[in-house]
Design an enzyme around this catalytic site. Structure first.
Site, PDB file in Angstrom:
ATOM      1  N   ILE A 161       0.708  -1.417   0.378  1.00  0.00           N
ATOM      2  CA  ILE A 161      -0.169   0.249  -0.239  1.00  0.00           C
ATOM      3  C   ILE A 161       1.239   1.573  -0.008  1.00  0.00           C
ATOM      4  O   ILE A 161       0.946   2.381  -0.510  1.00  0.00           O
ATOM      5  CB  ILE A 161      -0.587  -0.035   1.228  1.00  0.00           C
ATOM      6  CG1 ILE A 161      -1.433  -1.607   1.633  1.00  0.00           C
ATOM      7  CG2 ILE A 161      -1.774   1.193   1.223  1.00  0.00           C
ATOM      8  CD1 ILE A 161      -2.960  -0.990   0.604  1.00  0.00           C
ATOM      9  N   GLU A 162       1.535   1.165   0.837  1.00  0.00           N
ATOM     10  CA  GLU A 162       3.267   2.132   1.000  1.00  0.00           C
ATOM     11  C   GLU A 162       3.666   2.741  -0.410  1.00  0.00           C
ATOM     12  O   GLU A 162       3.573   3.850  -0.603  1.00  0.00           O
ATOM     13  CB  GLU A 162       3.685   2.508   1.884  1.00  0.00           C
ATOM     14  CG  GLU A 162       3.562   2.280   3.437  1.00  0.00           C
ATOM     15  CD  GLU A 162       3.020   4.071   4.018  1.00  0.00           C
ATOM     16  OE1 GLU A 162       3.390   4.639   3.196  1.00  0.00           O
ATOM     17  OE2 GLU A 162       2.057   3.854   4.402  1.00  0.00           O
ATOM     18  N   THR A 163       3.941   1.744  -0.938  1.00  0.00           N
ATOM     19  CA  THR A 163       4.725   2.488  -1.969  1.00  0.00           C
ATOM     20  C   THR A 163       5.274   0.885  -2.846  1.00  0.00           C
ATOM     21  O   THR A 163       6.218   1.856  -4.304  1.00  0.00           O
ATOM     22  CB  THR A 163       6.666   2.411  -1.280  1.00  0.00           C
ATOM     23  OG1 THR A 163       7.125   1.605  -1.833  1.00  0.00           O
ATOM     24  CG2 THR A 163       6.606   3.351  -0.849  1.00  0.00           C
TER      25      THR A 163
END
Ligand SMILES: [Ca+2]
Length: 374
Positions: free
Chosen positions: A159-161
């Site tokens: 989800i982050e990167t």
């Protein structure tokens, strides 16, 4: 959503053995470490990040607040005035950071299903399967040591990167200086400027300890760094050298990213003994006696019997000696979904204060696990 940056660019390298102690030591002995980080190991060759924005030379060094910041860095941490001046002269004001930090204008109502579709999709799931396969041993080691399941770590980094594909294209110093000294008008402007100012301080501290040029650090428009998008202060507090090479490198080392996220969640309430999934579906009664359980602090605060008394019902029986919280996921014009969540769900909201975020981490991790067939 976030712009790409080539992975070959600047490494974030920190001296792992000392990283956790940096902030504490600096406060306890403001002048002790002076210009030379005694324990810093030689830094790897760092290439400056390519920046594709037109930073504006605003002469930050003429700004009263910036001069006061420099004074403080000299007095509290023993930085050399001349080198700080040289650094500040190279900092640029970045209008796009100001634009991006502004809250989105009120538009469509919140919609969990639309949000979910953006993140729980084949590209991210397939990348997650590859990431899990490539890092299976490290994920298992993090799970054993910190108690955070591999699928949560995989979900969060996805989800982050997108597993490091999307770590941001801003020079951290430019983004943080812009937001620390030129934050846009907002009700919480004073607090936000103080936050980014302290992150600017943290960036200078860890760059010094790691022996790297702070201008070499790149990250998001808000100064978040690497695969897990840690703010500099969190790198100092929660970063882990999980591959044992003596440095914390959240850009170049998947192992360090995995260990650091696991450590962060464990330190923010992840409970390996919580049992069951972080959240289970619930139904709510029309009486809306449960409504006061929404809002307030993001924490598990209610016994199952209290939830039941307020009109929240679940298909699974939960132990009454543990606490839970009620979570609502709005779906635009469609009915809102309700879930009952334990401490582990709320640990994820410490990473990003959003129910949608926490649920997407959980669901992406689950989707990757299912796709792997494990
Ligand atoms: Ca490392």
């Amino acid at each position: 959503m976030k712009p790409n940056v080539p992975l070959c660019l600047a490494l974030l390298a920190l001296v792992a053995a000392n990283a956790g102690a940096v902030a504490k030591d600096s406060r306890a002995h403001p002048r002790a470490s002076a210009q030379h980080a005694r324990h810093a190991k030689p830094a790897p060759a760092i290439r400056k990040p390519a920046i594709d924005y037109e930073g504006e030379q605003v002469n930050f060094s003429d700004w009263q607040a910036v001069r006061e910041f420099e004074d403080e860095m000299v007095a509290r941490h023993g930085f050399e005035r001349a080198s700080l001046d040289a650094l500040v002269r190279q900092m640029r004001y970045v209008e796009s950071a100001v634009t991006l930090i502004k809250p989105a204008p009120p538009g469509k109502p919140k919609n969990w299903h639309a949000y979910r579709e953006r993140f729980i999709e084949p590209i991210r799931i397939n990348a997650g399967v590859r990431f899990w396969d490539e890092n299976a041993d490290t994920l298992a080691r993090a799970q054993a040591q910190y108690g955070v399941p591999a699928e949560i770590l995989v979900g969060l980094l996805g989800i982050e990167t997108l597993y490091g594909r999307d770590t941001g294209r801003f020079r951290v110093l430019d983004a943080l200086a812009t937001l620390a000294f030129a934050y846009p008008e907002a009700p919480n402007r004073v607090e936000r400027m103080a936050f980014f100012r302290s992150e600017l301080e943290n960036t200078l501290l860890f760059a010094r300890e790691a022996g790297i040029d702070p201008l070499s650090l790149s990250g998001s428009f808000a100064g978040a760094v690497g695969m897990p998008q840690f703010m500099p202060g969190n790198i100092l507090k929660y970063g882990v050298d999980f591959d044992g090479d003596g440095r914390i490198d959240l850009r170049g080392s998947a192992a360090d990213a995995i260990g650091s996220v696991a450590n962060y969640l464990a330190r923010h309430g992840w409970d390996r003994n919580a049992g069951g999934p972080p959240a289970i579906p619930a139904e709510v009664s029309p009486s809306r006696a449960w409504e006061s359980m929404l809002g307030g602090p993001l924490a598990a605060r209610y016994k199952p019997s209290e939830l039941a008394a307020a009109g929240v019902s679940m298909q699974l029986a939960l132990p009454d000696d543990r606490l839970y919280g009620l979570v609502d996921l709005q779906n635009g014009a469609e009915p809102t979904e309700y879930w009952v969540a334990n401490d582990n769900f709320f640990a994820i909201t410490n990473y990003n204060r959003s129910f949608f975020y926490a649920m997407s981490v959980i669901e992406l991790g689950r989707a990757v696990r299912v796709a792997r067939g494990t």
